[in-house]
Write an enzyme that holds these catalytic residues in place. Structure first.
Site, mmCIF file in Angstrom:
data_model
loop_
_atom_site.group_PDB
_atom_site.id
_atom_site.type_symbol
_atom_site.label_atom_id
_atom_site.label_comp_id
_atom_site.label_asym_id
_atom_site.label_seq_id
_atom_site.Cartn_x
_atom_site.Cartn_y
_atom_site.Cartn_z
ATOM 1 N N ASP A 187 0.833 -1.202 0.000
ATOM 2 C CA ASP A 187 0.000 0.000 0.000
ATOM 3 C C ASP A 187 0.874 1.261 0.000
ATOM 4 O O ASP A 187 1.850 1.340 0.756
ATOM 5 C CB ASP A 187 -0.866 -0.034 1.265
ATOM 6 N N GLU A 213 15.192 -15.167 0.039
ATOM 7 C CA GLU A 213 15.706 -16.204 0.925
ATOM 8 C C GLU A 213 14.569 -17.130 1.381
ATOM 9 O O GLU A 213 14.723 -18.345 1.423
ATOM 10 C CB GLU A 213 16.278 -15.448 2.120
HETATM 11 C C1 GLC Z 1 -4.176 3.072 -0.754
HETATM 12 C C2 GLC Z 1 -5.410 2.219 -0.647
HETATM 13 C C3 GLC Z 1 -6.536 3.093 -0.192
HETATM 14 C C4 GLC Z 1 -6.207 3.673 1.164
HETATM 15 C C5 GLC Z 1 -4.881 4.409 1.120
HETATM 16 C C6 GLC Z 1 -4.371 4.687 2.506
HETATM 17 O O1 GLC Z 1 -4.271 4.020 -1.738
HETATM 18 O O2 GLC Z 1 -5.658 1.583 -1.855
HETATM 19 O O3 GLC Z 1 -7.756 2.409 -0.135
HETATM 20 O O4 GLC Z 1 -7.219 4.562 1.553
HETATM 21 O O5 GLC Z 1 -3.888 3.658 0.485
HETATM 22 O O6 GLC Z 1 -3.933 3.507 3.112
#
Ligand code: GLC
Length: 583
Positions: free
Chosen positions: A217, A290
């Site tokens: 993310d 690894e």
């Molecule tokens: C990313 C995710 C989104 C979230 C953001 C903050 O863009 O896809 O849904 O709100 O990160 O974590």
């Protein structure tokens, strides 16, 4: 790209994204859960995907649908238990499905033990060094440390003394902390070695539980520019302002599109795409190499141009990155072609396989978005006062786009419900909206709830069967059309979107598409794109009028997203249609 069968699984995998809150509810509380997903895994095997990616299911106050993680090593009680996760992973393995989980390393939840400890320990403490706490500017430190804005609206800084007493953990100072997203999502400081050690351990933890890959993310956000300087630009994210070329006025000319137009070289700002992020991914790559050389790291990185994205998928970093340039390319033959060309070339130059995606939990579903007009990016949701986009037009374009995507070399990401042709809808009432982007802007940003409406399994049941056998509706109301689009209404109907997806996925697998080289073919006009992958010709008519194609007398239409008229020596593709032709 090689057609070798020994290539790692992810190079041409079709990955299905599950948003756990909204996929299937086994315990009847109106909220999706892990046992619900496990019960539906056979459906995904039968759909014909290779892997399942689960959006976050970790312990979380759910301020941002679980992207606010309070404990990276536990399942939120809303979704079940670690034993439920293990059962899901075991069932996926039995069915031959790979499993990808979401990792959220840019920020934790403010309910995370580290953040609570940081508040309690006060300014200058070891505990605060794991986040970005700073003194304010101006007299009394009353101004935030810099001018950054949260992607969800408002400032990106909150002052400790402004926090509600129950969150403050006894802190009585007035420092500020950075949050690029909601105030309940404090950013971690990745210059701190403890942060590095923690995430290496979290990767190990989930790998030991049978995970095959990690979707990272906000992969471009972890490292901020030294000194956190002010910035005058606009944040570039799905939720913000990714703007591809304005294509409406150029669509009818023959001029080649300059890739620089489709992927405008944007300065991502001091909060994104700093060179330092790559050290982190090299560290993770080394660990996974690894533990399991087949494991995949997948970057969610909203960066432009493509050459910046390619840096995330160099041989010693991540394996893949989402191709948001494709998602935002809109319904325009020239822009789409230019994005495809550039993706293959630029990602290929570092030895990475391209990926393709049309929908996810952050954008209007493509069955609706592609009916919205020329621009592929924004808005991020529909409100009651918007006109409802033309459903038939949207679905026609969406199926054509999907069929094109599934033939492209590399891997493809699907989002739950797109195989049913689910739309976003203007009937979502504001009182149900839960997206922090809506809440933080007092509704000025409509937010992403429209694409997060619970799945629809059985048209005649309450909540269209979202909650197994229970007389409840899901956590977001479904538009009326969802009942007719339910799995049980589409299954076995040759003309349904679901059977179309199943057929396309089966053919893609049989023909080894995804592992072929692409070569462009001549087309009858600027609105038509044609390429060959192996002996399959993929033709998309972006125009709204039928086009005639000359083909050999023995040419065979393998699958098409609309009604193709087949004559000896020619065939006519209707408007807004893709066909796979063996010629
Ligand atoms: C990313 C995710 C989104 C979230 C953001 C903050 O863009 O896809 O849904 O709100 O990160 O974590």
């Amino acid at each position: 790209m090689s057609a070798s069968t020994t290539a790692p699984w992810w190079r041409d995998a079709v990955v299905y994204q599950v948003y756990p809150r909204s996929f299937a509810d086994a315990d009847g509380d109106g909220m999706g859960d892990l046992p619900g997903i496990t019960r539906r895994l056979e459906y995904l095997r039968d759909l014909g995907v290779d892997a399942v990616w689960l959006s976050p299911f970790y312990r979380s106050p759910q301020a941002d649908g679980g992207y606010d993680v309070a404990d990276y090593r536990d399942v939120d009680p809303l979704f079940g238990t670690l034993a439920d996760f293990d059962a899901l992973a075991a069932r996926a393995r039995e069915l031959g499905l790979r499993l990808i989980v979401d990792l959220v390393p840019n920020h934790t939840s403010s309910a995370h033990a580290w953040f609570r400890a940081a508040l309690a320990a006060g300014p200058g403490s070891r505990e605060r060094a794991r986040y970005l706490f700073r003194d304010g500017r101006g007299p009394g430190g009353d101004e935030p440390p810099n001018n950054w804005e949260s992607i969800f609206g408002g400032r990106a800084w909150t002052r400790v003394s402004d926090l509600p007493v129950d969150i403050r953990a006894g802190a009585d100072d007035d420092q500020w902390y950075l949050h690029l997203f909601d105030s309940s999502q404090p950013d971690l400081d990745w210059t701190d070695p403890q942060v590095h050690a923690e995430f290496l351990d979290v990767l190990r933890f989930w790998h030991e539980r049978g995970v095959d890959g990690f979707r990272i993310d906000v992969a471009h956000g972890l490292v901020k520019a030294e000194g956190l300087p002010d910035w005058a630009g606009t944040v570039v994210m799905a939720e913000g302002t990714v703007d591809t070329a304005d294509t409406a006025d150029t669509a009818d000319t023959d001029d080649p599109v300059d890739p620089a137009d489709t992927a405008a070289a944007t300065d991502s700002g001091p909060m994104f795409d700093q060179d330092g992020v790559h050290e982190i991914y090299r560290e993770w790559h080394a660990l996974l190499a690894e533990l399991d050389p087949e494991a995949a790291l997948i970057a969610e990185a909203w960066v432009q141009p493509m050459s910046r994205l390619a840096l995330y998928v160099r041989p010693d970093e991540m394996q893949q990155a989402f191709n948001f340039a494709y998602l935002t390319a809109g319904w325009d033959a020239r822009v789409v072609r230019s994005v495809i060309e550039e993706s293959i070339e630029v990602l290929g130059a570092v030895g990475a396989s391209p990926t393709w995606v049309l929908s996810n939990h952050d954008v209007i579903r493509h069955a609706t978005r592609l009916a919205l007009g020329a621009s592929g990016s924004g808005p991020n949701g529909l409100r009651a006062s918007d006109p409802q986009p033309d459903a038939a037009l949207g679905l026609r374009r969406a199926k054509a786009a999907t069929l094109q995507m599934l033939a492209l070399p590399g891997s493809a990401y699907l989002y739950q419900g797109e195989e049913l042709g689910l739309p976003d809808h203007t009937t979502m009432r504001d009182e149900f909206r839960a997206d922090p982007a809506f809440l933080r802007t007092d509704g000025a940003e409509v937010g992403r709830d429209g694409c997060r409406v619970p799945m629809t399994w059985a048209g005649g049941e309450p909540g269209a069967g979202f909650s197994f056998g229970a007389d409840v509706t899901g956590w977001l109301p479904q538009p009326a059309v969802y009942a007719d689009l339910a799995v049980d209404r589409q299954e076995g109907r040759a003309d349904s979107t679901l059977e179309f997806y199943r057929a396309a996925l089966a053919l893609r697998r049989d023909l080894g598409l995804g592992r072929r080289e692409l070569s462009w073919r001549a087309t009858p006009g600027p609105d038509v794109l044609a390429f060959a992958v192996g002996d399959v010709h993929v033709v998309t008519n972006f125009g709204d009028r039928p086009v005639r194609l000359d083909v050999s007398p023995g040419a065979e239409v393998l699958i098409a997203s609309g009604a193709v008229d087949r004559r000896t020596g020619s065939l006519t593709l209707p408007g807004e249609c893709t066909a796979w032709i063996r010629d």
